[in-house]
Design a protein around this motif. Structure first.
Motif, PDB file in Angstrom:
ATOM      1  N   ALA A 178       0.861  -1.024   0.044  1.00  0.00           N
ATOM      2  CA  ALA A 178       0.025   0.029   0.013  1.00  0.00           C
ATOM      3  C   ALA A 178       0.884   1.319   0.228  1.00  0.00           C
ATOM      4  CB  ALA A 178      -0.821  -0.111   1.115  1.00  0.00           C
ATOM      5  N   GLN A 179       1.801   1.095   0.736  1.00  0.00           N
ATOM      6  CA  GLN A 179       2.804   2.452   1.007  1.00  0.00           C
ATOM      7  C   GLN A 179       3.416   2.501  -0.482  1.00  0.00           C
ATOM      8  OE1 GLN A 179       3.022   4.635   3.568  1.00  0.00           O
ATOM      9  NE2 GLN A 179       4.473   5.715   1.668  1.00  0.00           N
ATOM     10  N   GLN A 180       4.073   1.448  -0.933  1.00  0.00           N
ATOM     11  CA  GLN A 180       4.692   1.555  -2.211  1.00  0.00           C
ATOM     12  C   GLN A 180       3.929   1.967  -3.479  1.00  0.00           C
ATOM     13  OE1 GLN A 180       6.174  -2.390  -2.877  1.00  0.00           O
ATOM     14  NE2 GLN A 180       7.833  -2.323  -1.399  1.00  0.00           N
ATOM     15  N   ARG A 181       2.517   1.733  -3.457  1.00  0.00           N
ATOM     16  CA  ARG A 181       1.568   1.988  -4.278  1.00  0.00           C
ATOM     17  C   ARG A 181       1.426   3.637  -4.194  1.00  0.00           C
ATOM     18  NH1 ARG A 181      -1.630  -1.844  -3.934  1.00  0.00           N
ATOM     19  NH2 ARG A 181      -2.563  -0.895  -2.210  1.00  0.00           N
ATOM     20  N   ALA A 182       1.304   4.024  -2.923  1.00  0.00           N
ATOM     21  CA  ALA A 182       0.926   5.579  -2.782  1.00  0.00           C
ATOM     22  C   ALA A 182       2.070   6.328  -3.149  1.00  0.00           C
ATOM     23  CB  ALA A 182       0.739   5.780  -1.299  1.00  0.00           C
ATOM     24  N   ASP A 183       3.459   5.740  -2.897  1.00  0.00           N
ATOM     25  CA  ASP A 183       4.843   6.526  -3.165  1.00  0.00           C
ATOM     26  C   ASP A 183       4.909   6.606  -4.514  1.00  0.00           C
ATOM     27  OD1 ASP A 183       5.344   6.741  -0.780  1.00  0.00           O
ATOM     28  OD2 ASP A 183       6.787   5.201  -0.432  1.00  0.00           O
ATOM     29  N   ARG A 184       4.428   5.624  -5.589  1.00  0.00           N
ATOM     30  CA  ARG A 184       4.799   5.497  -6.832  1.00  0.00           C
ATOM     31  C   ARG A 184       3.824   6.268  -7.575  1.00  0.00           C
ATOM     32  NH1 ARG A 184       7.686   3.051 -10.040  1.00  0.00           N
ATOM     33  NH2 ARG A 184       7.217   2.535 -12.272  1.00  0.00           N
ATOM     34  N   GLU A 185       2.420   6.570  -7.098  1.00  0.00           N
ATOM     35  CA  GLU A 185       1.624   7.202  -7.614  1.00  0.00           C
ATOM     36  C   GLU A 185       1.893   8.819  -7.588  1.00  0.00           C
ATOM     37  OE1 GLU A 185      -2.092   6.437  -5.627  1.00  0.00           O
ATOM     38  OE2 GLU A 185      -2.557   4.477  -6.901  1.00  0.00           O
ATOM     39  N   ASP A 186       2.592   9.104  -6.208  1.00  0.00           N
ATOM     40  CA  ASP A 186       3.103  10.457  -6.165  1.00  0.00           C
ATOM     41  C   ASP A 186       4.180  10.745  -6.904  1.00  0.00           C
ATOM     42  OD1 ASP A 186       1.347  11.096  -4.099  1.00  0.00           O
ATOM     43  OD2 ASP A 186       2.883  10.467  -2.481  1.00  0.00           O
ATOM     44  N   ALA A 187       5.085   9.716  -7.291  1.00  0.00           N
ATOM     45  CA  ALA A 187       6.004  10.068  -8.174  1.00  0.00           C
ATOM     46  C   ALA A 187       5.917  10.197  -9.570  1.00  0.00           C
ATOM     47  CB  ALA A 187       7.184   8.738  -7.945  1.00  0.00           C
ATOM     48  N   ILE A 188       4.941   9.501  -9.985  1.00  0.00           N
ATOM     49  CA  ILE A 188       4.459   9.553 -11.324  1.00  0.00           C
ATOM     50  C   ILE A 188       3.517  10.881 -11.540  1.00  0.00           C
ATOM     51  CG2 ILE A 188       2.559   8.719 -12.817  1.00  0.00           C
ATOM     52  CD1 ILE A 188       2.999   5.905 -11.960  1.00  0.00           C
ATOM     53  N   SER A 189       3.060  11.259 -10.542  1.00  0.00           N
ATOM     54  CA  SER A 189       2.258  12.833 -10.762  1.00  0.00           C
ATOM     55  C   SER A 189       3.374  13.863 -10.720  1.00  0.00           C
ATOM     56  CB  SER A 189       1.530  13.030  -9.254  1.00  0.00           C
ATOM     57  OG  SER A 189       1.062  14.289  -9.560  1.00  0.00           O
ATOM     58  N   ASP A 190       4.822  13.519  -9.825  1.00  0.00           N
ATOM     59  CA  ASP A 190       5.566  14.575 -10.051  1.00  0.00           C
ATOM     60  C   ASP A 190       6.308  14.437 -11.283  1.00  0.00           C
ATOM     61  OD1 ASP A 190       5.271  15.343  -7.447  1.00  0.00           O
ATOM     62  OD2 ASP A 190       7.042  14.039  -6.628  1.00  0.00           O
ATOM     63  N   LEU A 191       6.237  13.366 -12.089  1.00  0.00           N
ATOM     64  CA  LEU A 191       6.867  13.029 -13.289  1.00  0.00           C
ATOM     65  C   LEU A 191       6.158  13.946 -14.282  1.00  0.00           C
ATOM     66  CD1 LEU A 191       9.341  11.728 -15.220  1.00  0.00           C
ATOM     67  CD2 LEU A 191       7.461   9.822 -15.268  1.00  0.00           C
ATOM     68  N   ILE A 192       4.823  13.703 -14.637  1.00  0.00           N
ATOM     69  CA  ILE A 192       4.028  14.369 -15.664  1.00  0.00           C
ATOM     70  C   ILE A 192       3.796  15.785 -15.348  1.00  0.00           C
ATOM     71  CG2 ILE A 192       3.369  11.950 -16.165  1.00  0.00           C
ATOM     72  CD1 ILE A 192       0.639  12.492 -14.928  1.00  0.00           C
ATOM     73  N   THR A 193       3.651  16.326 -14.256  1.00  0.00           N
ATOM     74  CA  THR A 193       3.376  17.762 -14.010  1.00  0.00           C
ATOM     75  C   THR A 193       4.524  18.513 -13.734  1.00  0.00           C
ATOM     76  OG1 THR A 193       2.951  17.293 -12.053  1.00  0.00           O
ATOM     77  CG2 THR A 193       1.141  16.934 -13.267  1.00  0.00           C
ATOM     78  N   ASP A 194       4.527  19.737 -14.455  1.00  0.00           N
ATOM     79  CA  ASP A 194       5.703  20.630 -14.055  1.00  0.00           C
ATOM     80  C   ASP A 194       5.693  20.856 -12.442  1.00  0.00           C
ATOM     81  OD1 ASP A 194       4.152  23.819 -14.291  1.00  0.00           O
ATOM     82  OD2 ASP A 194       3.168  22.236 -14.979  1.00  0.00           O
ATOM     83  N   ASP A 195       6.736  21.790 -12.042  1.00  0.00           N
ATOM     84  CA  ASP A 195       6.914  21.940 -10.735  1.00  0.00           C
ATOM     85  C   ASP A 195       6.006  23.096 -10.212  1.00  0.00           C
ATOM     86  OD1 ASP A 195       9.050  19.960 -10.468  1.00  0.00           O
ATOM     87  OD2 ASP A 195      10.664  21.349 -10.880  1.00  0.00           O
ATOM     88  N   ALA A 196       5.771  23.879 -11.197  1.00  0.00           N
ATOM     89  CA  ALA A 196       4.984  25.189 -10.715  1.00  0.00           C
ATOM     90  C   ALA A 196       3.459  24.771 -10.928  1.00  0.00           C
ATOM     91  CB  ALA A 196       5.377  26.499 -11.267  1.00  0.00           C
ATOM     92  N   GLY A 197       3.008  23.892 -11.616  1.00  0.00           N
ATOM     93  CA  GLY A 197       1.712  23.637 -11.903  1.00  0.00           C
ATOM     94  C   GLY A 197       0.936  24.485 -12.789  1.00  0.00           C
ATOM     95  N   GLU A 198       1.832  25.138 -13.651  1.00  0.00           N
ATOM     96  CA  GLU A 198       1.257  26.152 -14.664  1.00  0.00           C
ATOM     97  C   GLU A 198       0.981  25.445 -16.080  1.00  0.00           C
ATOM     98  OE1 GLU A 198       4.514  28.646 -15.366  1.00  0.00           O
ATOM     99  OE2 GLU A 198       4.663  29.400 -13.357  1.00  0.00           O
ATOM    100  N   LEU A 199       1.294  24.259 -16.270  1.00  0.00           N
ATOM    101  CA  LEU A 199       0.806  23.645 -17.516  1.00  0.00           C
ATOM    102  C   LEU A 199      -0.574  22.829 -17.355  1.00  0.00           C
ATOM    103  CD1 LEU A 199       4.110  22.393 -18.922  1.00  0.00           C
ATOM    104  CD2 LEU A 199       2.882  24.529 -19.405  1.00  0.00           C
ATOM    105  N   ASP A 200      -1.351  22.967 -18.170  1.00  0.00           N
ATOM    106  CA  ASP A 200      -2.805  22.133 -18.212  1.00  0.00           C
ATOM    107  C   ASP A 200      -2.699  21.113 -19.324  1.00  0.00           C
ATOM    108  OD1 ASP A 200      -3.828  23.786 -16.215  1.00  0.00           O
ATOM    109  OD2 ASP A 200      -4.544  25.162 -18.008  1.00  0.00           O
ATOM    110  N   PRO A 201      -3.296  19.958 -19.231  1.00  0.00           N
ATOM    111  CA  PRO A 201      -3.147  18.829 -19.960  1.00  0.00           C
ATOM    112  C   PRO A 201      -3.865  19.173 -21.337  1.00  0.00           C
ATOM    113  CG  PRO A 201      -4.489  18.235 -18.122  1.00  0.00           C
ATOM    114  CD  PRO A 201      -3.703  19.420 -17.662  1.00  0.00           C
ATOM    115  N   ILE A 202      -3.780  18.651 -22.235  1.00  0.00           N
ATOM    116  CA  ILE A 202      -4.612  18.973 -23.493  1.00  0.00           C
ATOM    117  C   ILE A 202      -5.861  18.141 -23.355  1.00  0.00           C
ATOM    118  CG2 ILE A 202      -4.655  18.650 -25.983  1.00  0.00           C
ATOM    119  CD1 ILE A 202      -1.671  18.677 -26.025  1.00  0.00           C
TER     120      ILE A 202
END
Length: 390
Positions: A366-390
């Motif tokens: 459960a912890q690994q799954r939560a950590d991975r979801e956070d890591a994936i979110s960090d990977l596909i979004t920019d640091d400042a959150g300024e970009l919107d998905p298409i």
């Protein structure tokens, strides 16, 4: 006792394969029908003694399986079994039910197909037939990791609830430190087949009738406790006088001392040796509810007094008066053996350890799954959150 066998998954299929070999080697007849069931085509191809017409591939039309296995996912294993249960029931049309005393469903509990599917099949058999349904559950070794322990702990609960009794086999207790993975499993499967064969061959009528006859009802009574069981086993050489009467002089010269041991002492000592050696799954013998002793070998090796001594000793060890004992004559056997079924022990350290490890594995996953979801979110979004998905 006449059985219909269902080997579920890779481990279950291989044990059924070994049981068929064991029976052929000893000219036995306790297996009346055998079916190997798997979701992976490659695993079925590894079997040597289960003929192709007695192999069933599940999940061929399932979009996630397609004959390639369930990827150690017991939920998926249960799903494809329910989906294809009609195929298993169709295979049952070939089983000589008039000559079957019980069903035995065999599975490794740490994988996907067996751990998920065996409880489903057992429940279906129990609902459809009056004969008892027993399970053989193989506990994974610690080397197989937390996921296997998690699968096994969950399957164990369902398997016990769906069967009349589950015979346990602990891989950790039997695999040697020098065993290769494949070689270790082959050796343990042979050990298990010897024990199961000695137990279930008892009571099948042959040319010689036992003086203290065991029959299928004795096995059923012993296993009617529910819960789980473990099996003890030991064997020893024949007495020199028996060897001479059988004409096995070369064996006598190699192993014999020229002196016969008192038969009662020999039988009672063999039973003690069995219980004090490795059980198929280690358990606290004092917590056992019922027991069954079967002595197999040439009839001249049997001793009523030895059998009674053995029964009384097992009663003392288990603190239970519910102990049955009997003979299984095998005139051509080259050894004397004792198999003891210890039914419904309530203290099984290995199961407690497995469940504890499964809880830890569940939390870790459960912890690994939560950590991975956070890591994936960090990977596909920019640091400042300024970009919107298409």
């Amino acid at each position: 006792m006449k059985l219909a066998l269902f080997g579920f998954g890779n481990a279950g299929g291989k044990i059924v394969d070994e049981l068929l070999y064991h029976q052929a080697e000893r000219d036995g007849d306790f297996v009346r029908s055998a079916l190997a069931i798997n979701s992976a085509r490659t695993d079925l191809a590894k079997l040597d003694y289960v003929p192709p017409e007695q192999q069933l591939l599940l999940g061929q039309t399932h979009e996630r399986v397609k004959g390639q296995g369930v990827g150690a996912d017991p939920k998926l294993g249960a799903e494809v079994t329910r989906q294809d249960l009609h195929e298993v029931e169709r295979a049952l049309d070939e089983v000589p039910l008039y000559d079957v005393d019980a069903f035995l469903v065999l599975a490794g509990l740490g994988g996907g197909t067996g751990s998920g599917g065996a409880p489903v099949l057992s429940e279906a058999l129990s609902e459809k037939f009056d004969e008892p349904v027993y399970g053989l559950g193989v506990l994974p070794s610690e080397e197989e990791g937390g996921r296997a322990a998690f699968n096994a702990a969950r399957s164990f609960q369902s398997f016990v609830e769906a069967t009349d009794n589950v015979l346990l086999f602990d891989n950790d207790a039997w695999r040697g430190s020098e065993d290769t993975v494949g070689g270790g499993y082959e050796r343990t499967n042979r050990e298990l087949a010897t024990r199961l064969g000695s137990l279930f061959a008892a009571g099948n009528v042959g040319d010689v009738v036992a003086e203290n006859a065991m029959d299928a009802s004795d096995v059923r009574r012993t296993l009617a406790t529910g819960g789980v069981s473990t099996i003890a086993y030991a064997e020893t050489d024949l007495s020199p006088s028996t060897v001479r009467s059988k004409g096995l002089l070369s064996r006598f010269r190699k192993n014999g001392t020229g002196e016969d041991v008192d038969p009662a002492q020999k039988v009672s000592g063999l039973v003690r040796q069995a219980i004090q050696s490795r059980l198929t799954c280690p358990a606290d013998v004092s917590s056992v509810e019922r027991s069954l002793i079967v002595i197999s070998g040439p009839p001249e090796e049997f001793s009523r007094k030895g059998l009674e001594r053995s029964r009384h000793w097992v009663e003392e060890q288990t603190d239970s008066m519910d102990v049955l004992a009997g003979d299984n004559p095998q005139p051509d056997a080259d050894a004397l053996s004792a198999v003891v079924v210890l039914s419904n022990p309530t203290t099984v350290r290995r199961v407690d350890e497995m469940q504890g490890r499964a809880v830890e594995a569940k939390d870790d996953m459960a912890q690994q799954r939560a950590d991975r979801e956070d890591a994936i979110s960090d990977l596909i979004t920019d640091d400042a959150g300024e970009l919107d998905p298409i």
